[in-house]
Motif scaffolding. Structure first.
Motif, short mmCIF file in Angstrom:
data_model
loop_
_atom_site.label_atom_id
_atom_site.label_comp_id
_atom_site.label_asym_id
_atom_site.label_seq_id
_atom_site.Cartn_x
_atom_site.Cartn_y
_atom_site.Cartn_z
N LYS A 110 0.84 -1.21 0.00
CA LYS A 110 0.00 0.00 0.00
C LYS A 110 0.87 1.25 0.00
O LYS A 110 0.56 2.24 -0.70
N GLU A 113 2.18 1.70 -3.49
CA GLU A 113 1.10 2.14 -4.37
C GLU A 113 0.74 3.60 -4.14
O GLU A 113 0.47 4.34 -5.09
N ASP A 114 0.77 4.03 -2.89
CA ASP A 114 0.45 5.43 -2.56
C ASP A 114 1.44 6.39 -3.21
O ASP A 114 1.03 7.40 -3.81
#
Length: 222
Positions: A110, A113-114
């Motif tokens: 995550k 991806e951020d």
């Protein structure tokens, strides 16, 4: 010269170091630029002591060099030196990614991806000044799960020496689409847990970046 930053936290030396580093990496201070301690101290409204300490730190990082009769200048790299740094990057970063992927948690993915989403937004906005730092942050987050802090430290120092060139190369070559596409391909392979594919994509990505950069620099220096 830009307006003086307002220093609030951390030590003055830390903040002068960070600000000078950012200005070198952004190209505000180009290669060969003389960094006069008295002028910098006056701009930041600090004594020369933290400025001198900051320049010494940047010297250790390879961003600044001290030369007789000139003092501190923004370091210049030859084409052979830049090419060598990318070769070292490929060796070390591929090894880091190989160790990182089996250890990646959903939170790690995550996080990657951020930053990739922020990177995409900066490309679409044409915000050249952020590309180099966001690129480094993307790669850094990929490798953090590797649990190889010393190798990561080496990679970060190498990044300091190449990011200002890579940032300019992306802007000049118009290859932002390729870089963005390759980042997404690497991330998807990591998310799928496909170590060999991800490492192969990363190696090709670094090779492509180096080739494009070297072509741009050879043309510019001719």
């Amino acid at each position: 010269m830009t307006a003086s930053p307002r220093f609030t936290r951390r030590t003055i030396t830390d903040q002068v170091t960070e600000d000078l580093r950012a200005r070198i990496l952004s190209g505000d201070f180009p290669a060969g630029f003389q960094l006069r301690q008295d002028a910098i101290a006056g701009e930041y409204n600090v004594s020369r002591i933290p400025v001198r300490e900051a320049l010494q730190r940047l010297d250790a990082e390879g961003l600044v060099s001290f030369q007789p009769h000139k003092g501190a200048i923004v370091a210049q790299l030859s084409l052979d030196e830049i090419e060598e740094l990318f070769e070292v990057r490929k060796l070390l970063e591929c090894e880091l990614l190989r160790h990182a992927i089996p250890r990646m948690t959903p939170a790690d993915l995550k996080s990657v991806e951020d930053i990739l989403m922020v990177y995409d937004e900066s490309f679409r906005a044409g915000d050249v000044g952020k590309w180099g730092e966001l690129n480094r942050e993307f790669h850094d987050r990929l490798y953090q799960p590797s649990n190889r802090p010393k190798t990561l430290e080496i990679i970060r120092m190498i990044g300091n020496n190449t990011v200002r060139f890579a940032q300019a190369q992306l802007a000049l070559s118009g290859e932002t689409d390729r870089a963005e596409r390759e980042h997404h391909q690497i991330f998807e392979a990591c998310k799928a847990g496909n170590v060999d594919e991800a490492v192969g994509l990363l190696a090709a990505h670094i090779e492509n970046s180096a080739k494009s950069l070297m072509n741009c620099l050879r043309t510019a220096r001719q």
